[in-house]
Design a protein around this motif. Structure first.
Motif, PDB file in Angstrom:
ATOM      1  N   LEU A  23       0.825  -1.209   0.000  1.00 13.48           N
ATOM      2  CA  LEU A  23       0.000   0.000   0.000  1.00 13.48           C
ATOM      3  C   LEU A  23       0.860   1.260   0.000  1.00 13.48           C
ATOM      4  CD1 LEU A  23      -2.839  -1.021   2.500  1.00 13.48           C
ATOM      5  CD2 LEU A  23      -2.965  -0.914  -0.003  1.00 13.48           C
ATOM      6  N   SER A  24       1.917   1.260   0.786  1.00  7.83           N
ATOM      7  CA  SER A  24       2.808   2.427   0.822  1.00  7.83           C
ATOM      8  C   SER A  24       3.451   2.654  -0.537  1.00  7.83           C
ATOM      9  CB  SER A  24       3.884   2.232   1.889  1.00  7.83           C
ATOM     10  OG  SER A  24       3.320   2.154   3.176  1.00  7.83           O
ATOM     11  N   PHE A  25       3.854   1.572  -1.178  1.00  7.14           N
ATOM     12  CA  PHE A  25       4.493   1.656  -2.492  1.00  7.14           C
ATOM     13  C   PHE A  25       3.517   2.195  -3.534  1.00  7.14           C
ATOM     14  CE2 PHE A  25       6.021  -0.459  -6.466  1.00  7.14           C
ATOM     15  CZ  PHE A  25       7.245   0.182  -6.542  1.00  7.14           C
ATOM     16  N   MET A  26       2.273   1.739  -3.478  1.00  2.00           N
ATOM     17  CA  MET A  26       1.270   2.207  -4.430  1.00  2.00           C
ATOM     18  C   MET A  26       0.957   3.691  -4.222  1.00  2.00           C
ATOM     19  SD  MET A  26      -1.306  -1.091  -4.563  1.00  2.00           S
ATOM     20  CE  MET A  26      -2.300  -0.489  -5.941  1.00  2.00           C
ATOM     21  N   LYS A  27       0.882   4.124  -2.981  1.00  2.00           N
ATOM     22  CA  LYS A  27       0.597   5.527  -2.697  1.00  2.00           C
ATOM     23  C   LYS A  27       1.716   6.427  -3.190  1.00  2.00           C
ATOM     24  CE  LYS A  27      -2.448   4.780   1.257  1.00  2.00           C
ATOM     25  NZ  LYS A  27      -2.613   4.919   2.728  1.00  2.00           N
ATOM     26  N   GLU A  28       2.956   5.946  -3.088  1.00  3.45           N
ATOM     27  CA  GLU A  28       4.085   6.733  -3.562  1.00  3.45           C
ATOM     28  C   GLU A  28       4.008   6.990  -5.063  1.00  3.45           C
ATOM     29  OE1 GLU A  28       7.740   4.897  -2.534  1.00  3.45           O
ATOM     30  OE2 GLU A  28       7.537   5.263  -0.384  1.00  3.45           O
ATOM     31  N   GLN A  29       3.328   6.115  -5.799  1.00  2.00           N
ATOM     32  CA  GLN A  29       3.276   6.230  -7.247  1.00  2.00           C
ATOM     33  C   GLN A  29       1.903   6.680  -7.753  1.00  2.00           C
ATOM     34  OE1 GLN A  29       5.143   3.112  -9.467  1.00  2.00           O
ATOM     35  NE2 GLN A  29       6.600   2.641  -7.870  1.00  2.00           N
ATOM     36  N   GLU A  30       1.115   7.306  -6.897  1.00  2.60           N
ATOM     37  CA  GLU A  30      -0.232   7.745  -7.287  1.00  2.60           C
ATOM     38  C   GLU A  30      -0.199   8.754  -8.432  1.00  2.60           C
ATOM     39  OE1 GLU A  30      -3.062   7.327  -3.335  1.00  2.60           O
ATOM     40  OE2 GLU A  30      -1.863   9.142  -3.601  1.00  2.60           O
ATOM     41  N   GLY A  31       0.833   9.597  -8.488  1.00  5.31           N
ATOM     42  CA  GLY A  31       0.889  10.619  -9.535  1.00  5.31           C
ATOM     43  C   GLY A  31       1.249  10.076 -10.901  1.00  5.31           C
ATOM     44  N   ASN A  32       1.715   8.851 -10.948  1.00  2.00           N
ATOM     45  CA  ASN A  32       2.086   8.222 -12.213  1.00  2.00           C
ATOM     46  C   ASN A  32       0.823   7.697 -12.904  1.00  2.00           C
ATOM     47  OD1 ASN A  32       3.042   6.558 -14.258  1.00  2.00           O
ATOM     48  ND2 ASN A  32       4.806   5.875 -13.082  1.00  2.00           N
ATOM     49  N   GLU A  33       0.596   8.080 -14.152  1.00  2.00           N
ATOM     50  CA  GLU A  33      -0.648   7.729 -14.842  1.00  2.00           C
ATOM     51  C   GLU A  33      -0.658   6.304 -15.400  1.00  2.00           C
ATOM     52  OE1 GLU A  33      -1.405  10.671 -17.782  1.00  2.00           O
ATOM     53  OE2 GLU A  33      -1.738  12.294 -16.340  1.00  2.00           O
ATOM     54  N   GLU A  34       0.429   5.586 -15.294  1.00  5.11           N
ATOM     55  CA  GLU A  34       0.461   4.214 -15.801  1.00  5.11           C
ATOM     56  C   GLU A  34      -0.452   3.325 -14.965  1.00  5.11           C
ATOM     57  OE1 GLU A  34       4.458   2.853 -16.052  1.00  5.11           O
ATOM     58  OE2 GLU A  34       5.132   4.553 -17.252  1.00  5.11           O
ATOM     59  N   SER A  35      -0.926   2.237 -15.551  1.00  2.00           N
ATOM     60  CA  SER A  35      -1.872   1.354 -14.869  1.00  2.00           C
ATOM     61  C   SER A  35      -1.227   0.546 -13.751  1.00  2.00           C
ATOM     62  CB  SER A  35      -2.509   0.390 -15.872  1.00  2.00           C
ATOM     63  OG  SER A  35      -3.268   1.085 -16.845  1.00  2.00           O
ATOM     64  N   PHE A  36       0.057   0.271 -13.913  1.00  2.00           N
ATOM     65  CA  PHE A  36       0.756  -0.545 -12.924  1.00  2.00           C
ATOM     66  C   PHE A  36       1.892   0.255 -12.291  1.00  2.00           C
ATOM     67  CE2 PHE A  36      -1.300  -3.713 -15.522  1.00  2.00           C
ATOM     68  CZ  PHE A  36      -1.628  -4.729 -14.633  1.00  2.00           C
ATOM     69  N   THR A  37       2.197  -0.103 -11.065  1.00  2.00           N
ATOM     70  CA  THR A  37       3.374   0.452 -10.415  1.00  2.00           C
ATOM     71  C   THR A  37       4.624  -0.152 -11.042  1.00  2.00           C
ATOM     72  OG1 THR A  37       3.585  -1.318  -8.764  1.00  2.00           O
ATOM     73  CG2 THR A  37       2.105   0.515  -8.235  1.00  2.00           C
ATOM     74  N   GLY A  38       5.780   0.357 -10.633  1.00  2.00           N
ATOM     75  CA  GLY A  38       7.011  -0.354 -10.931  1.00  2.00           C
ATOM     76  C   GLY A  38       7.055  -1.624 -10.089  1.00  2.00           C
ATOM     77  N   LYS A  39       8.124  -2.380 -10.219  1.00  2.00           N
ATOM     78  CA  LYS A  39       8.244  -3.622  -9.456  1.00  2.00           C
ATOM     79  C   LYS A  39       8.670  -3.297  -8.024  1.00  2.00           C
ATOM     80  CE  LYS A  39       9.715  -7.341 -11.420  1.00  2.00           C
ATOM     81  NZ  LYS A  39      10.552  -8.389 -12.056  1.00  2.00           N
ATOM     82  N   LEU A  40       7.923  -3.802  -7.065  1.00  2.00           N
ATOM     83  CA  LEU A  40       8.262  -3.638  -5.657  1.00  2.00           C
ATOM     84  C   LEU A  40       9.317  -4.678  -5.314  1.00  2.00           C
ATOM     85  CD1 LEU A  40       7.871  -2.435  -2.860  1.00  2.00           C
ATOM     86  CD2 LEU A  40       5.825  -3.872  -2.583  1.00  2.00           C
ATOM     87  N   TRP A  41      10.501  -4.208  -4.947  1.00  2.00           N
ATOM     88  CA  TRP A  41      11.669  -5.099  -4.876  1.00  2.00           C
ATOM     89  C   TRP A  41      11.501  -6.248  -3.890  1.00  2.00           C
ATOM     90  CZ3 TRP A  41      14.478  -5.869  -0.403  1.00  2.00           C
ATOM     91  CH2 TRP A  41      14.238  -4.986   0.646  1.00  2.00           C
ATOM     92  N   ASN A  42      10.855  -5.991  -2.729  1.00  2.00           N
ATOM     93  CA  ASN A  42      10.771  -7.064  -1.736  1.00  2.00           C
ATOM     94  C   ASN A  42       9.627  -8.032  -2.007  1.00  2.00           C
ATOM     95  OD1 ASN A  42       9.159  -4.713  -0.962  1.00  2.00           O
ATOM     96  ND2 ASN A  42       8.618  -5.862   0.869  1.00  2.00           N
ATOM     97  N   MET A  43       8.723  -7.693  -2.963  1.00  2.00           N
ATOM     98  CA  MET A  43       7.634  -8.590  -3.314  1.00  2.00           C
ATOM     99  C   MET A  43       7.841  -9.233  -4.677  1.00  2.00           C
ATOM    100  SD  MET A  43       5.829  -8.419  -0.600  1.00  2.00           S
ATOM    101  CE  MET A  43       4.380  -9.321  -1.093  1.00  2.00           C
ATOM    102  N   GLY A  44       8.685  -8.640  -5.500  1.00  2.00           N
ATOM    103  CA  GLY A  44       9.035  -9.249  -6.771  1.00  2.00           C
ATOM    104  C   GLY A  44       8.021  -9.060  -7.880  1.00  2.00           C
ATOM    105  N   THR A  45       7.082  -8.113  -7.726  1.00  2.00           N
ATOM    106  CA  THR A  45       6.094  -7.911  -8.770  1.00  2.00           C
ATOM    107  C   THR A  45       5.625  -6.456  -8.748  1.00  2.00           C
ATOM    108  OG1 THR A  45       4.064  -8.799  -9.756  1.00  2.00           O
ATOM    109  CG2 THR A  45       4.056  -8.498  -7.380  1.00  2.00           C
ATOM    110  N   GLU A  46       4.847  -6.087  -9.786  1.00  2.00           N
ATOM    111  CA  GLU A  46       4.224  -4.766  -9.838  1.00  2.00           C
ATOM    112  C   GLU A  46       2.756  -4.920  -9.421  1.00  2.00           C
ATOM    113  OE1 GLU A  46       4.281  -7.307 -12.800  1.00  2.00           O
ATOM    114  OE2 GLU A  46       5.918  -5.848 -13.014  1.00  2.00           O
ATOM    115  N   TYR A  47       2.075  -3.777  -9.188  1.00  2.00           N
ATOM    116  CA  TYR A  47       0.702  -3.826  -8.687  1.00  2.00           C
ATOM    117  C   TYR A  47      -0.211  -2.936  -9.526  1.00  2.00           C
ATOM    118  CZ  TYR A  47       2.441  -6.539  -4.855  1.00  2.00           C
ATOM    119  OH  TYR A  47       3.009  -7.551  -4.137  1.00  2.00           O
ATOM    120  N   TYR A  48      -1.445  -3.384  -9.644  1.00  2.00           N
ATOM    121  CA  TYR A  48      -2.452  -2.719 -10.468  1.00  2.00           C
ATOM    122  C   TYR A  48      -2.995  -1.518  -9.714  1.00  2.00           C
ATOM    123  CZ  TYR A  48      -6.391  -2.428 -13.787  1.00  2.00           C
ATOM    124  OH  TYR A  48      -7.284  -2.019 -14.734  1.00  2.00           O
ATOM    125  N   LYS A  49      -2.686  -0.329 -10.190  1.00  2.00           N
ATOM    126  CA  LYS A  49      -3.005   0.883  -9.448  1.00  2.00           C
ATOM    127  C   LYS A  49      -4.485   1.229  -9.450  1.00  2.00           C
ATOM    128  CE  LYS A  49      -0.175   4.283 -10.224  1.00  2.00           C
ATOM    129  NZ  LYS A  49       0.689   5.197 -10.981  1.00  2.00           N
TER     130      LYS A  49
END
Length: 325
Positions: A294-320
């Motif tokens: 959740l913290s990682f997704m909130k940090e990228q709220e201003g990015n208009e892309e559908s997915f976040t970048g890859k969260l390093w400790n989880m190994g995947t990106e998330y659907y914003k």
């Protein structure tokens, strides 16, 4: 371009120079393959923390060497990207004018109120029936020696709950998850007593392992011993001073603290060996992982892309768009 908070920086700022007042929390001097020294820097404000590079370290060595711990500085930095994450290259750095800013504005805080946090601790404390187990918590959490630190320390350096009140918020989340499982599976009152206590104490020693905010990083004890050993050792010492402390309670609670990482390769010297300890381990993972996402997704709220970048400790990106109402 002046930015008021680091969270305002998005990919729209790529290749632009921004100016911001930030807290300089960590500087590591490194050397390139050509023997040029540079600084790996971690900066933060109340909205987030970021990594930055300062390549002209030799020109500013005197400046960095005279800094005390956690200084507020004003930077001009080029916004870039590395492995899908925004990264700043600092071009200019100087101390902020004295009294121009308040330190509290640069320390991320829990969104939970102090009143809510204290009420939550009391709620679960009151669910315990054993007087010996209540005494253990009275001495380790609610004493004058430990209470303020327990209520203010972060729960981690970077991965999750790395903010003011982070440790107690994480502890309450784990308590809520664990208590739901325990009551759903109809554990006995004695099992629930032990589960609440081991949960309250599983990360207790992070008040010893981590420096107090705004400083980041580990204490010498934390680096040498880690919170799992420190927590179990401290708990055992207190148990041994409490009259008529039940031996089964002692073994099961200590195993829960020692085994809460769940796997030997993740730092636990033993595996969970009771239902209570296994519940604690699973609840601990859930709290840490979800907060991290959740913290990682909130940090990228201003990015208009559908997915976040890859969260390093989880190994995947998330659907914003999952954040959308």
């Amino acid at each position: 371009m002046l930015v008021k908070q680091l969270k305002e920086i998005t990919k729209e700022h790529l290749n632009q120079v921004i100016e911001a007042a930030v807290l300089l929390v960590e500087v590591k001097v490194k050397t390139t393959k050509t023997d040029k020294r540079y600084a790996d820097v971690i900066i933060q404000d109340g909205s987030k923390s970021m990594e930055a590079k300062f390549w002209d370290y030799d020109e500013k060595e005197d400046f960095f060497s005279q800094l005390s711990t956690s200084e507020i500085v004003v930077i001009q930095a080029l916004v870039g990207e590395y492995q899908g994450q925004l990264q700043l290259t600092i071009k200019e750095i100087k101390l902020a004018e004295k009294n121009a800013y308040q330190m509290g504005d640069f320390i991320p805080k829990s969104e939970w109120s102090l009143e809510k946090l204290e009420q939550g601790l009391k709620y679960f404390y009151d669910r315990i029936e054993s007087p010996q187990l209540k005494q253990l918590l009275d001495e380790m959490i609610f004493s004058e020696t430990h209470y303020e630190k327990f209520m203010t320390h972060p729960a981690a350096r970077r991965v999750h709950h790395n903010f003011y009140h982070g440790l107690v918020q994480h502890t309450l989340e784990v308590l809520k998850f664990a208590y739901t499982v325990a009551t759903t599976k109809q554990l006995t009152q004695r099992q629930i007593d032990r589960l609440i206590v081991m949960t309250m104490l599983h990360d207790w020693a992070k008040v010893i392992e981590y420096k107090a905010l705004p400083d980041l990083g580990f204490t010498e004890q934390g680096t040498m011993l880690g919170h799992i050993f420190l927590g179990a050792h401290g708990t055992l010492n207190h148990m041994n001073e409490i009259e008529d402390f039940n031996e089964d309670d002692k073994l099961i609670i200590l195993n829960g603290i020692l085994g809460h990482h769940g796997r030997l390769e993740f730092g636990s010297p033993v595996l969970p060996k009771s239902p209570e300890a296994q519940i604690l381990h699973q609840a601990d993972i859930m709290s840490g992982n979800i907060e991290s996402i959740l913290s990682f997704m909130k940090e990228q709220e201003g990015n208009e892309e559908s997915f976040t970048g890859k969260l390093w400790n989880m190994g995947t990106e998330y659907y914003k768009k999952s954040f959308e109402p």
